[in-house]
Design a protein around this motif. Structure first.
Motif, short mmCIF file in Angstrom:
data_model
loop_
_atom_site.label_atom_id
_atom_site.label_comp_id
_atom_site.label_asym_id
_atom_site.label_seq_id
_atom_site.Cartn_x
_atom_site.Cartn_y
_atom_site.Cartn_z
N TYR A 153 0.87 -1.07 0.35
CA TYR A 153 -0.23 0.07 0.26
C TYR A 153 0.77 0.74 0.08
CZ TYR A 153 -3.83 4.07 1.86
OH TYR A 153 -3.74 4.92 1.59
N GLY A 175 2.75 1.58 -3.13
CA GLY A 175 1.68 2.49 -4.18
C GLY A 175 1.57 3.69 -4.07
N LEU A 176 1.74 4.05 -2.78
CA LEU A 176 0.95 5.91 -2.44
C LEU A 176 2.10 6.24 -2.70
CD1 LEU A 176 -0.30 5.96 0.60
CD2 LEU A 176 -1.26 6.41 -0.96
N ARG A 177 3.79 6.20 -2.64
CA ARG A 177 4.90 6.75 -3.25
C ARG A 177 4.56 7.02 -4.65
NH1 ARG A 177 11.17 4.17 -3.03
NH2 ARG A 177 12.38 6.60 -3.12
N GLU A 178 4.35 5.63 -5.53
CA GLU A 178 4.49 5.74 -6.55
C GLU A 178 3.30 6.86 -7.39
OE1 GLU A 178 3.34 1.43 -8.03
OE2 GLU A 178 5.09 0.96 -7.43
N SER A 179 2.17 6.87 -6.67
CA SER A 179 0.84 8.45 -6.95
C SER A 179 1.82 9.41 -7.17
CB SER A 179 0.14 7.21 -6.07
OG SER A 179 -0.62 6.51 -6.37
N VAL A 180 1.86 9.31 -5.84
CA VAL A 180 3.22 10.95 -5.33
C VAL A 180 4.19 11.23 -6.47
CG1 VAL A 180 4.53 12.48 -3.95
CG2 VAL A 180 1.97 10.66 -3.15
N ARG A 226 4.08 10.65 -10.12
CA ARG A 226 3.27 10.65 -10.75
C ARG A 226 2.90 11.89 -10.38
NH1 ARG A 226 1.05 4.72 -11.95
NH2 ARG A 226 0.95 5.00 -9.86
N ALA A 227 2.14 12.86 -9.37
CA ALA A 227 1.67 13.60 -9.40
C ALA A 227 2.22 14.94 -9.07
CB ALA A 227 0.66 13.31 -8.23
#
Length: 67
Positions: free
Chosen positions: A55, A58-63, A65-66
């Motif tokens: 999890y 996943g957050l790290r990857e989302s951040v 990309r933002a």
């Protein structure tokens, strides 16, 4: 054995020296000492929560990309 555990817990003797004292005082072979000391380390350190780790990754990857 209290003296050995106490010395090991404050760094007066090394982990290797703790193992040597366990072997000598309890007449244990190296594999027996390893088994004896593995359980407390596992309990102390715990086991990884793989679901939480996934999890957070996943957050790290989302951040990432933002940006």
């Amino acid at each position: 054995m209290r003296d050995v555990w106490q010395a090991g817990s404050i760094g007066s003797i090394s982990e290797r020296e703790v193992h040597e004292q366990l072997a000598a005082r309890l007449a244990l072979a190296a594999p027996q000492v390893a088994a004896l000391t593995a359980d407390p380390w596992t309990e102390y350190l715990g086991t990884p929560n793989e679901e939480l780790i996934a999890y957070v990754w996943g957050l790290r990857e989302s951040v990432g990309r933002a940006s």
